[in-house]
Design a protein around this motif. Structure first.
Motif, PDB file in Angstrom:
ATOM      1  N   SER A  83       0.813  -1.221   0.000  1.00  0.00           N
ATOM      2  CA  SER A  83       0.000   0.000   0.000  1.00  0.00           C
ATOM      3  C   SER A  83       0.844   1.268   0.000  1.00  0.00           C
ATOM      4  O   SER A  83       0.337   2.359  -0.295  1.00  0.00           O
ATOM      5  CB  SER A  83      -0.914   0.024   1.229  1.00  0.00           C
ATOM      6  OG  SER A  83      -0.148   0.132   2.421  1.00  0.00           O
ATOM      7  N   LEU A  84       2.135   1.167   0.319  1.00  0.00           N
ATOM      8  CA  LEU A  84       2.967   2.356   0.439  1.00  0.00           C
ATOM      9  C   LEU A  84       3.150   3.056  -0.900  1.00  0.00           C
ATOM     10  O   LEU A  84       3.139   4.278  -0.969  1.00  0.00           O
ATOM     11  CB  LEU A  84       4.334   1.983   1.016  1.00  0.00           C
ATOM     12  CG  LEU A  84       5.336   3.134   1.176  1.00  0.00           C
ATOM     13  CD1 LEU A  84       4.766   4.203   2.078  1.00  0.00           C
ATOM     14  CD2 LEU A  84       6.657   2.629   1.702  1.00  0.00           C
ATOM     15  N   GLY A  85       3.296   2.282  -1.980  1.00  0.00           N
ATOM     16  CA  GLY A  85       3.521   2.888  -3.275  1.00  0.00           C
ATOM     17  C   GLY A  85       2.368   3.748  -3.747  1.00  0.00           C
ATOM     18  O   GLY A  85       2.547   4.645  -4.575  1.00  0.00           O
ATOM     19  N   GLN A  86       1.171   3.516  -3.239  1.00  0.00           N
ATOM     20  CA  GLN A  86       0.000   4.269  -3.676  1.00  0.00           C
ATOM     21  C   GLN A  86      -0.063   5.655  -3.065  1.00  0.00           C
ATOM     22  O   GLN A  86      -0.590   6.581  -3.665  1.00  0.00           O
ATOM     23  CB  GLN A  86      -1.272   3.492  -3.329  1.00  0.00           C
ATOM     24  CG  GLN A  86      -1.322   2.106  -3.935  1.00  0.00           C
ATOM     25  CD  GLN A  86      -2.509   1.313  -3.411  1.00  0.00           C
ATOM     26  OE1 GLN A  86      -3.355   1.847  -2.700  1.00  0.00           O
ATOM     27  NE2 GLN A  86      -2.561   0.041  -3.766  1.00  0.00           N
ATOM     28  N   ALA A 346      -1.911   8.783  14.565  1.00  0.00           N
ATOM     29  CA  ALA A 346      -3.204   8.817  15.249  1.00  0.00           C
ATOM     30  C   ALA A 346      -4.231   9.579  14.427  1.00  0.00           C
ATOM     31  O   ALA A 346      -5.416   9.198  14.368  1.00  0.00           O
ATOM     32  CB  ALA A 346      -3.045   9.465  16.624  1.00  0.00           C
ATOM     33  N   LEU A 347      -3.810  10.657  13.769  1.00  0.00           N
ATOM     34  CA  LEU A 347      -4.731  11.420  12.924  1.00  0.00           C
ATOM     35  C   LEU A 347      -5.220  10.574  11.749  1.00  0.00           C
ATOM     36  O   LEU A 347      -6.407  10.613  11.400  1.00  0.00           O
ATOM     37  CB  LEU A 347      -4.032  12.678  12.412  1.00  0.00           C
ATOM     38  CG  LEU A 347      -4.858  13.524  11.436  1.00  0.00           C
ATOM     39  CD1 LEU A 347      -6.071  14.115  12.133  1.00  0.00           C
ATOM     40  CD2 LEU A 347      -4.001  14.631  10.825  1.00  0.00           C
ATOM     41  N   ALA A 348      -4.312   9.813  11.141  1.00  0.00           N
ATOM     42  CA  ALA A 348      -4.699   8.957  10.026  1.00  0.00           C
ATOM     43  C   ALA A 348      -5.800   7.993  10.451  1.00  0.00           C
ATOM     44  O   ALA A 348      -6.764   7.750   9.714  1.00  0.00           O
ATOM     45  CB  ALA A 348      -3.487   8.191   9.500  1.00  0.00           C
ATOM     46  N   ARG A 349      -5.697   7.456  11.658  1.00  0.00           N
ATOM     47  CA  ARG A 349      -6.728   6.539  12.143  1.00  0.00           C
ATOM     48  C   ARG A 349      -8.019   7.293  12.434  1.00  0.00           C
ATOM     49  O   ARG A 349      -9.108   6.789  12.164  1.00  0.00           O
ATOM     50  CB  ARG A 349      -6.230   5.814  13.395  1.00  0.00           C
ATOM     51  CG  ARG A 349      -5.076   4.874  13.153  1.00  0.00           C
ATOM     52  CD  ARG A 349      -4.854   3.962  14.343  1.00  0.00           C
ATOM     53  NE  ARG A 349      -6.041   3.170  14.615  1.00  0.00           N
ATOM     54  CZ  ARG A 349      -6.390   2.075  13.942  1.00  0.00           C
ATOM     55  NH1 ARG A 349      -5.643   1.639  12.954  1.00  0.00           N
ATOM     56  NH2 ARG A 349      -7.487   1.416  14.267  1.00  0.00           N
ATOM     57  N   SER A 350      -7.927   8.496  12.972  1.00  0.00           N
ATOM     58  CA  SER A 350      -9.129   9.273  13.256  1.00  0.00           C
ATOM     59  C   SER A 350      -9.883   9.617  11.974  1.00  0.00           C
ATOM     60  O   SER A 350     -11.110   9.705  11.966  1.00  0.00           O
ATOM     61  CB  SER A 350      -8.761  10.565  13.997  1.00  0.00           C
ATOM     62  OG  SER A 350      -8.254  10.294  15.269  1.00  0.00           O
ATOM     63  N   LEU A 351      -9.128   9.806  10.889  1.00  0.00           N
ATOM     64  CA  LEU A 351      -9.741  10.146   9.606  1.00  0.00           C
ATOM     65  C   LEU A 351     -10.159   8.914   8.813  1.00  0.00           C
ATOM     66  O   LEU A 351     -10.701   9.037   7.716  1.00  0.00           O
ATOM     67  CB  LEU A 351      -8.759  10.973   8.769  1.00  0.00           C
ATOM     68  CG  LEU A 351      -8.383  12.346   9.340  1.00  0.00           C
ATOM     69  CD1 LEU A 351      -7.302  12.997   8.488  1.00  0.00           C
ATOM     70  CD2 LEU A 351      -9.612  13.248   9.419  1.00  0.00           C
ATOM     71  N   GLY A 352      -9.882   7.733   9.366  1.00  0.00           N
ATOM     72  CA  GLY A 352     -10.265   6.511   8.669  1.00  0.00           C
ATOM     73  C   GLY A 352      -9.337   6.134   7.534  1.00  0.00           C
ATOM     74  O   GLY A 352      -9.724   5.407   6.634  1.00  0.00           O
ATOM     75  N   SER A 354      -6.287   4.198   7.143  1.00  0.00           N
ATOM     76  CA  SER A 354      -5.241   3.282   7.609  1.00  0.00           C
ATOM     77  C   SER A 354      -4.099   3.182   6.611  1.00  0.00           C
ATOM     78  O   SER A 354      -2.968   2.850   6.977  1.00  0.00           O
ATOM     79  CB  SER A 354      -5.835   1.898   7.868  1.00  0.00           C
ATOM     80  OG  SER A 354      -6.432   1.391   6.686  1.00  0.00           O
ATOM     81  N   ASP A 355      -4.358   3.494   5.324  1.00  0.00           N
ATOM     82  CA  ASP A 355      -3.308   3.433   4.316  1.00  0.00           C
ATOM     83  C   ASP A 355      -2.279   4.549   4.478  1.00  0.00           C
ATOM     84  O   ASP A 355      -1.198   4.495   3.894  1.00  0.00           O
ATOM     85  CB  ASP A 355      -3.913   3.507   2.912  1.00  0.00           C
ATOM     86  CG  ASP A 355      -4.728   4.790   2.704  1.00  0.00           C
ATOM     87  OD1 ASP A 355      -5.492   5.162   3.619  1.00  0.00           O
ATOM     88  OD2 ASP A 355      -4.600   5.409   1.643  1.00  0.00           O
TER      89      ASP A 355
END
Length: 383
Positions: A83-86, A346-352, A354-355
């Motif tokens: 998923s990192l390349g995206q 943590a912000l990435a998880r709050s925004l939904g 996960s990628d």
């Protein structure tokens, strides 16, 4: 006030539990548990229930030193490298734009408040400290402060730290809110329809046996120790200065690809709990009394920092709009600048998203190195 280590830990755990309950069962779920942990801890600390961050609370320092890296390690064990390349490229590019925005903002803020006339003899050092911390974190803040003797003026150093910590908390709120507030002004092409999710990740349920939890804890503690040892060895014998968190991230990513590690359970729960403890300490950093003790310099520094982060925000989100990047990527990249990799995760998880967790950690680690250079460069330009 609760002052013992155990009682403070109990309060922090209770606040995390309350935040999780509010984020899953009430209308506050739109804010996410991560943001609620910060806000509730800030309120409780400033009400005097627990201490704000300081040398008299070794628990806070231990959470920063050990628990936050453990949280990063455990959550990175869940990463699928494919998923990192995206998303890695856009996040890194916007992070670099954000670093430039921070430097421009520091220069603008210095000019707006009146430079040396308003900030005193340490005006250039203060600008360098805030440039460093809003690119790479508090390590850069302290590096500049030590080099130019700002720590010798205890009131100035403590007050500037209080302003820095308050803005870090405020910017987390901003980064959670902006993707919702700006969505109507964003190009539709940038609003990806194949996102992993569209809201805060609230279902983190996971069945784990005692063996799994014990193995995860042992693996995490060992990895943190090994990463610190390797970073020291590289620095002393090879002359390469690599942040230990970057070494830790590399270890985690390598281990995450092993089938034996993939079969273990508990990484998600342990990782989230560790990150929430870190965010609780972030909330405790917001010390209203320290700001009031600064007297007339407090509002001056406040204006300086507000101008800095506003310029930073305009640059990051302006660049994202021009590049047709999505709002969540811009918010996570900006948070990696202002708050560091752990808060960006943590912000990435709050925004939904996960990628975006792995890119958040990686660009946050890069900021540790970049922030130092920009911080000292800013001091030289303004001296």
């Amino acid at each position: 006030m609760f002052v013992s280590t155990l009682s403070i830990a109990a309060v922090l755990a209770a606040l995390i539990a309350i935040s999780e309950w509010l984020a899953t069962r009430t209308w506050l779920r739109h804010f996410g548990a991560a943001l609620l942990v910060i806000l509730l801890t800030a309120i409780v600390a400033n009400l005097g229930v627990i201490p704000t961050y300081g040398p008299e609370t070794p628990l806070y320092a231990a959470i920063f030193t050990y628990v936050a890296p453990l949280g990063i390690f455990w959550l990175l064990l869940l990463v699928d490298l494919r998923s990192l390349g995206q998303v890695g490229g856009p996040t890194l590019l916007l992070f670099l734009f954000g670093a430039c925005g921070t430097a421009l903002g520091a220069a603008a803020g210095h000019w707006v408040v009146g430079g040396a006339d308003a900030l005193g003899d340490q005006h250039a050092a203060l600008a360098g400290m805030f440039t460093g911390t809003y690119v790479g974190g508090s390590v850069n803040y302290n590096a500049v402060a030590l080099e130019y003797g700002v720590m010798e003026d205890a009131a100035l150093y403590a007050g500037a730290a209080a302003v820095d910590n308050a803005m870090t908390t405020v910017w987390m709120v901003v980064c959670v809110s902006l993707p919702r507030l700006l969505v109507g002004f964003w190009p539709k092409a940038a609003q990806q329809e194949d996102r992993p999710s569209t809201g805060p990740i609230t279902d983190d349920g996971e069945v784990a046996h005692i063996f799994d939890l014990a193995a995860m804890i042992a693996l995490g503690i060992a990895a943190v120790g090994v990463s610190q040892l390797l970073a020291d060895l590289l620095r002393q014998h090879v002359g390469i200065d690599i942040p230990s968190v970057l070494v830790l991230s590399t270890l985690a990513l390598c281990l995450a690809q092993l089938p034996l590690v993939q079969r273990l359970r508990g990484a998600r729960l342990l990782g989230l709990l560790a990150v929430y403890l870190f965010l609780a300490v972030i909330g405790s950093l917001c010390d209203a009394q320290a700001l009031m003790r600064m007297g007339e310099l407090a509002p001056v520094l406040g204006v300086f920092v507000i101008v800095l982060v506003c310029v930073h925000g305009v640059v990051v989100f302006g660049a994202a709009r021009l590049l047709k990047a999505d709002l969540e990527t811009a918010a996570v990249a900006s948070q990696a600048n202002i708050g560091g990799g752990t808060s960006a995760l943590a912000l990435a998880r709050s925004l939904g998203r996960s990628d975006l967790e792995l890119p958040a950690i990686l660009v946050g680690s890069a900021g540790l190195a970049l922030g130092n250079y920009l911080g000292f460069t800013m001091v030289g330009l303004l001296s």
